[in-house]
Design a protein around this motif. Structure first.
Motif, mmCIF file in Angstrom:
data_model
loop_
_atom_site.group_PDB
_atom_site.id
_atom_site.type_symbol
_atom_site.label_atom_id
_atom_site.label_comp_id
_atom_site.label_asym_id
_atom_site.label_seq_id
_atom_site.Cartn_x
_atom_site.Cartn_y
_atom_site.Cartn_z
ATOM 1 N N ARG B 279 49.892 15.714 30.961
ATOM 2 C CA ARG B 279 49.166 14.696 31.549
ATOM 3 C C ARG B 279 47.785 15.019 31.631
ATOM 4 N N GLU B 280 47.274 14.152 31.812
ATOM 5 C CA GLU B 280 45.667 14.247 31.783
ATOM 6 C C GLU B 280 45.049 15.348 32.485
ATOM 7 N N GLU B 281 45.507 15.756 33.580
ATOM 8 C CA GLU B 281 45.027 16.593 34.552
ATOM 9 C C GLU B 281 45.406 17.969 34.045
ATOM 10 N N GLU B 282 46.813 18.241 33.427
ATOM 11 C CA GLU B 282 47.042 19.442 32.940
ATOM 12 C C GLU B 282 46.198 19.879 31.686
ATOM 13 N N ARG B 283 45.632 19.177 31.350
ATOM 14 C CA ARG B 283 44.956 19.428 29.921
ATOM 15 C C ARG B 283 43.530 19.998 30.437
ATOM 16 N N ASN B 284 43.063 19.814 31.826
ATOM 17 C CA ASN B 284 42.082 20.465 32.410
ATOM 18 C C ASN B 284 42.038 21.836 32.825
ATOM 19 N N PRO B 285 41.638 22.810 32.012
ATOM 20 C CA PRO B 285 41.705 24.288 32.366
ATOM 21 C C PRO B 285 41.155 24.707 34.046
ATOM 22 N N GLU B 286 40.508 23.799 34.287
ATOM 23 C CA GLU B 286 40.177 24.306 35.728
ATOM 24 C C GLU B 286 41.378 23.905 36.789
ATOM 25 N N TRP B 287 41.915 22.704 36.418
ATOM 26 C CA TRP B 287 42.905 22.195 37.289
ATOM 27 C C TRP B 287 43.907 23.049 37.179
ATOM 28 N N LEU B 288 44.358 23.655 36.161
ATOM 29 C CA LEU B 288 45.371 24.642 35.664
ATOM 30 C C LEU B 288 44.969 25.959 36.654
ATOM 31 N N LYS B 289 43.761 26.349 36.437
ATOM 32 C CA LYS B 289 43.461 27.431 37.376
ATOM 33 C C LYS B 289 43.609 27.257 38.781
ATOM 34 N N ARG B 313 45.526 29.127 26.884
ATOM 35 C CA ARG B 313 45.621 28.462 25.458
ATOM 36 C C ARG B 313 44.616 27.249 25.342
ATOM 37 N N LEU B 314 44.281 26.595 26.505
ATOM 38 C CA LEU B 314 43.328 25.342 26.203
ATOM 39 C C LEU B 314 41.890 25.990 26.183
ATOM 40 N N HIS B 315 41.697 26.947 26.877
ATOM 41 C CA HIS B 315 40.214 27.338 26.963
ATOM 42 C C HIS B 315 40.275 28.933 26.850
ATOM 43 N N SER B 316 39.855 29.604 25.656
ATOM 44 C CA SER B 316 40.157 30.804 25.858
ATOM 45 C C SER B 316 39.093 31.881 26.319
ATOM 46 N N LYS B 317 38.029 31.140 26.891
ATOM 47 C CA LYS B 317 36.967 31.997 27.024
ATOM 48 C C LYS B 317 36.617 32.069 28.493
ATOM 49 N N ILE B 318 37.365 31.792 29.332
ATOM 50 C CA ILE B 318 37.228 31.582 30.897
ATOM 51 C C ILE B 318 37.612 32.975 31.485
ATOM 52 N N PRO B 319 36.840 34.016 31.772
ATOM 53 C CA PRO B 319 37.149 35.380 32.421
ATOM 54 C C PRO B 319 37.990 35.281 33.677
ATOM 55 N N ALA B 320 37.791 34.435 34.418
ATOM 56 C CA ALA B 320 38.399 34.264 35.606
ATOM 57 C C ALA B 320 40.043 34.005 35.332
ATOM 58 N N LEU B 321 40.387 33.370 34.368
ATOM 59 C CA LEU B 321 41.940 33.398 33.982
ATOM 60 C C LEU B 321 42.514 34.619 33.842
ATOM 61 N N TYR B 322 41.771 35.182 33.036
ATOM 62 C CA TYR B 322 42.246 36.435 32.582
ATOM 63 C C TYR B 322 42.441 37.375 33.655
ATOM 64 N N SER B 323 41.341 37.297 34.436
ATOM 65 C CA SER B 323 41.407 38.435 35.750
ATOM 66 C C SER B 323 42.386 37.862 36.612
ATOM 67 N N ASN B 324 42.715 36.740 37.020
ATOM 68 C CA ASN B 324 43.713 36.457 37.711
ATOM 69 C C ASN B 324 44.995 36.524 37.245
ATOM 70 N N ARG B 325 45.245 36.379 35.985
ATOM 71 C CA ARG B 325 46.523 36.854 35.449
ATOM 72 C C ARG B 325 46.721 38.343 35.772
ATOM 73 N N ALA B 326 45.808 38.914 35.327
ATOM 74 C CA ALA B 326 45.973 40.448 35.585
ATOM 75 C C ALA B 326 46.442 40.831 37.118
ATOM 76 N N ALA B 327 46.157 40.198 38.056
ATOM 77 C CA ALA B 327 46.358 40.271 39.359
ATOM 78 C C ALA B 327 47.948 39.864 39.530
ATOM 79 N N CYS B 328 48.364 38.668 38.752
ATOM 80 C CA CYS B 328 49.601 38.309 38.853
ATOM 81 C C CYS B 328 50.570 39.337 38.106
#
Lengths: 328, 416
Positions: B279-289, B313-328
């Motif tokens: 869906r439209e919103e699922e393409r938005n990395p911010e929304w996914l974050k 996968r959508l936007h591979s350069k956002i450090p916050a995503l990696y950091s949060n995934r590390a926490a998970c």
């Protein structure tokens, strides 16, 4: 050869070069004096009072203030007192007695940001009701003040919690034909014009004219509101017929880029049998180029017909005579 | 060879000679005259008539009239004498030639000078016309300026007169006021003197009050209505993304800019098939974050990881995503993956500025704790110390660092 000279002519009476940026100039009622408001290059505000004598302006009084002054009005003061209400860059609303300009008669921190526009009604023997002052500011709020109530405004039109705010560029009072009725019209930088009814304390009408609104004014403050002119960016202006308000369509208007003629039928009924106003047309009477820089303010003298003072960003204040206005 | 015309006729008076030459059918335009004071030539091809005049004639006043198949030439004589012959008969060929040439030259000169004088006259006339035009326009302008000046002076005079009247009325008013005050004072004085004899202060005060109330009753104008009851009116503005004022001419540019921004935020990898199903919103990395954060907060770590995966996968350069995934991953005990993600996050946060200090601290802490859980305490301590440098006032961090240090020292002392 006679027809071009029968039109109203704009004649420059004289001009005075100033050493500061002048934002506003207003005639002092019942006198041949006018006051100029602005700011020095060093960032302080200044108010100068000039008298028109023998074809030129004599400086009578000058006063410096800590904050630059953006706008002023005599609208809410009595003819005997003639106090000037000013709004400055710091959001303060002050009322000054021009004989003693050192300390204000009334002072309140009206807004958090610069007061862009100020208007007054109920003074100068025009209109009934209590004198009120309305201020519009860059913080997006429009507040109505009564000098007897210092700590809080009588009316406050502000954006809701969490709403984005837009700069309010201009305010005007009108529809003050009895003690209770008043209307405040405010224009904003995103093209919104909002009309507030102070009797019911509600929003009466709003519209968007697709260009930032530079100035709104009613044709006369003290009658049942008749015409409203709104000028905007891109050199456009709109004239609204305020006598007939359609429930959904609002007020009808005519707009021109850069003699309002009333149509023969001022209102007609549309498909739903609701009255719709019919806007007329406007004609250009005369134009004159006085300066290469914008003219920031223009005020007609309330005592002498055709006399007006205007100030521009070329640091000059000019007094003009417009002839043959009675023939219009 | 032209044909010489000989059948001409001539008459004379005392002052003029008239010669009439038959035109033999030639048209009027084709007849060419040349006359000087001693020579006359009439040429209409193929015929030629020439006359070497016996006496000089006034060439300026000579005229020729062509009509009715005949040319009549009128030659006023220079001196009023009777001519025996029209032409001189004793001219030889040479002389004749000379005379002809002279005549031709003279004729040409005359034509030249005539044309020159005509040109000069024309120019003079043009100049005159221009000057008069300019004068007229100037007069018109002056008239308008004068009218404006008159208007201006009239207004100045009116203004001055009005000012004078104002001043006079002000003066008279002031005088009246002064008079009034004096009268009132006199009135008050008289009774107070009387009361003083009776010496009752109360009465004096009462009289003063009466005097004051008289004055105030004159001053209070019609009663004003009370101030309105205060109220707030909420307004909502027409939404506008830009903080600048709205201008119609700029609207197309603004729309374009917004569109480009929206596209840039969308998928970089447009070729991934599954993305079409989103869906439209699922393409938005911010929304996914945001979705991932919510899952993490509610304990759904696997769901959070999925959300972060898609966002990366959508936007591979956002450090916050990696950091949060590390926490998970930490929570899921996927320690190696946690270390990888935290390292990736720290890499992306490379310009080490105060703005991302908090983010770097968090990533370091996560990596440190992953190391410690793998019992790689030395690396863990490094990371914790880095985090402590970034965030020196965090008590929990300090406690943890101390714990790790103890463990290290304990193991160091324990094993040798």
């Amino acid at each position: 050869m006679s027809s071009p000279l029968d039109k109203p002519q704009i004649i420059s009476h004289f001009q005075k070069s100033l050493n500061y940026t002048v934002f506003d100039s207003k005639w002092i009622p019942c006198s041949a004096k006018f006051v100029c408001l602005g700011n020095y290059a060093r960032g302080t505000g200044v108010m100068q009072i000039y008298e028109v004598q023998q074809g030129e302006a004599q400086l009578i009084k000058e006063q410096e203030f800590p904050k630059p002054i953006k706008c002023g009005t005599f609208g809410a003061t009595s003819l005997q007192q003639r106090h000037l209400a000013t709004g400055d860059f710091g959001g303060n609303l002050n009322i000054w007695n021009l004989e003693v300009p050192g300390t204000p008669v009334f002072s309140v921190k009206a807004h958090k940001e610069i007061i862009n526009s100020i208007d007054g009604v109920g003074g100068l023997g025009i209109g009934d009701g209590a004198p009120e002052i309305v201020t519009g500011s860059r913080d997006g709020t429009v507040k109505v003040w009564d000098t007897r109530q210092k700590d809080s405004p009588v009316a406050n039109m502000e954006p809701g919690e969490g709403e984005t705010k837009r700069d309010c560029w201009t305010v005007a009072l009108g529809h003050a034909f009895n003690d209770q009725d008043r209307c405040v019209c405010a224009g904003y930088d995103n093209g919104d014009i909002k009309l507030f009814d102070l009797r019911n304390m509600s929003l009466r009408w709003e519209t968007n004219i697709k260009n930032g609104v530079c100035c709104v004014e009613f044709d006369r403050k003290d009658i049942n509101m008749n015409k409203l002119v709104a000028t905007s960016l891109e050199g456009k202006f709109h004239v609204f017929d305020m006598r007939t308000q359609h429930p959904t369509k609002g007020f009808s208007s005519v707009s021109e880029k850069a003699h309002n003629e009333y149509p023969s039928q001022r209102s007609k009924t549309d498909s739903d049998d609701l009255a719709v106003g019919v806007a007329g047309s406007v004609t250009l009477l005369q134009n004159a180029t006085l300066s290469t820089q914008p003219i920031a303010s223009l005020d007609w003298s309330p005592d002498k017909k055709g006399l007006c003072v205007c100030s521009g960003f070329d640091q000059t204040v000019r007094v003009l005579i417009v002839t043959k206005l009675s023939q219009v | 060879m032209p044909l010489i015309v000989t059948d001409y006729s001539w008459t004379q008076t005392d002052s003029t000679v008239f010669i009439s030459v038959p035109l033999k059918g030639a048209r009027a335009e084709r007849v060419d005259f040349l006359s000087t004071e001693e020579y006359l030539k009439v040429h209409y091809p193929p015929y030629l008539f020439e006359a070497f005049l016996s006496e000089p004639v006034d060439e300026d006043r000579s005229t020729a009239k062509v009509g009715n198949g005949v040319a009549v030439i009128t030659l006023p004589k220079c001196s009023n004498a009777f001519w025996e012959h029209l032409v001189i008969t004793t001219y030889d060929k040479e002389k004749k030639k000379e005379v002809r040439e002279r005549a031709l030259l003279k004729y040409q000169e005359r034509l030249c000078s005539e044309s020159r004088s005509k040109a000069e006259k024309q120019q003079a006339e043009k100049k005159y016309a221009l000057e008069t035009m300019m004068k007229l326009e100037k007069e018109e302008r002056d008239r308008i300026v004068k009218r404006k000046e008159d208007e201006r002076e009239k207004t100045t005079a009116e203004l001055a007169a009005w000012q004078l009247r104002q001043r006079q009325t002000a003066e008279t008013e002031a005088k009246l006021k002064l008079q009034d005050q004096r009268d009132r004072q006199n009135k008050l004085k008289a009774p107070t003197e009387k009361q003083e004899k009776g010496c009752s202060d109360g009465a004096k005060v009462k009289l003063d009050e009466r005097g004051n109330s008289e004055a105030t009753s004159q001053k209070t104008p019609a009663l004003l209505p009370a101030p309105r009851r205060a109220a707030n009116i909420q307004v909502r503005f027409t939404p506008r993304v830009f903080p600048t004022a709205l201008r119609e001419s700029r609207v197309p540019e603004e729309e374009e800019w917004l569109q480009k921004q929206a596209e840039a935020r969308r998928a970089g990898n447009a070729d991934v098939e599954e993305l079409k199903d989103l869906r439209e919103e699922e393409r938005n990395p911010e929304w996914l974050k945001d979705k991932g954060d919510k899952c993490f907060a509610s304990g759904d770590f696997l769901g959070a990881v999925n959300a972060y995966n898609l966002a990366i996968r959508l936007h591979s350069k956002i450090p916050a995503l990696y950091s949060n995934r590390a926490a998970c991953h930490l929570k899921l005990k996927n320690l190696h993956k946690a270390i990888e993600d935290a390292s990736q996050a720290l890499d992306l946060l490379t310009p080490a500025v105060p703005a991302n200090a908090a983010a770097r601290a968090r990533a370091s802490v996560r990596r440190g704790s992953a190391f410690c859980q793998l019992q790689l305490y030395a690396e863990g301590l490094q990371d914790y110390q880095a985090a402590l440098k970034l965030d020196p006032h965090n008590a929990a961090l300090q406690a943890d660092t101390q714990t790790i240090r103890d463990i290290l020292q304990g193991s160091a002392t324990g094993t040798h």
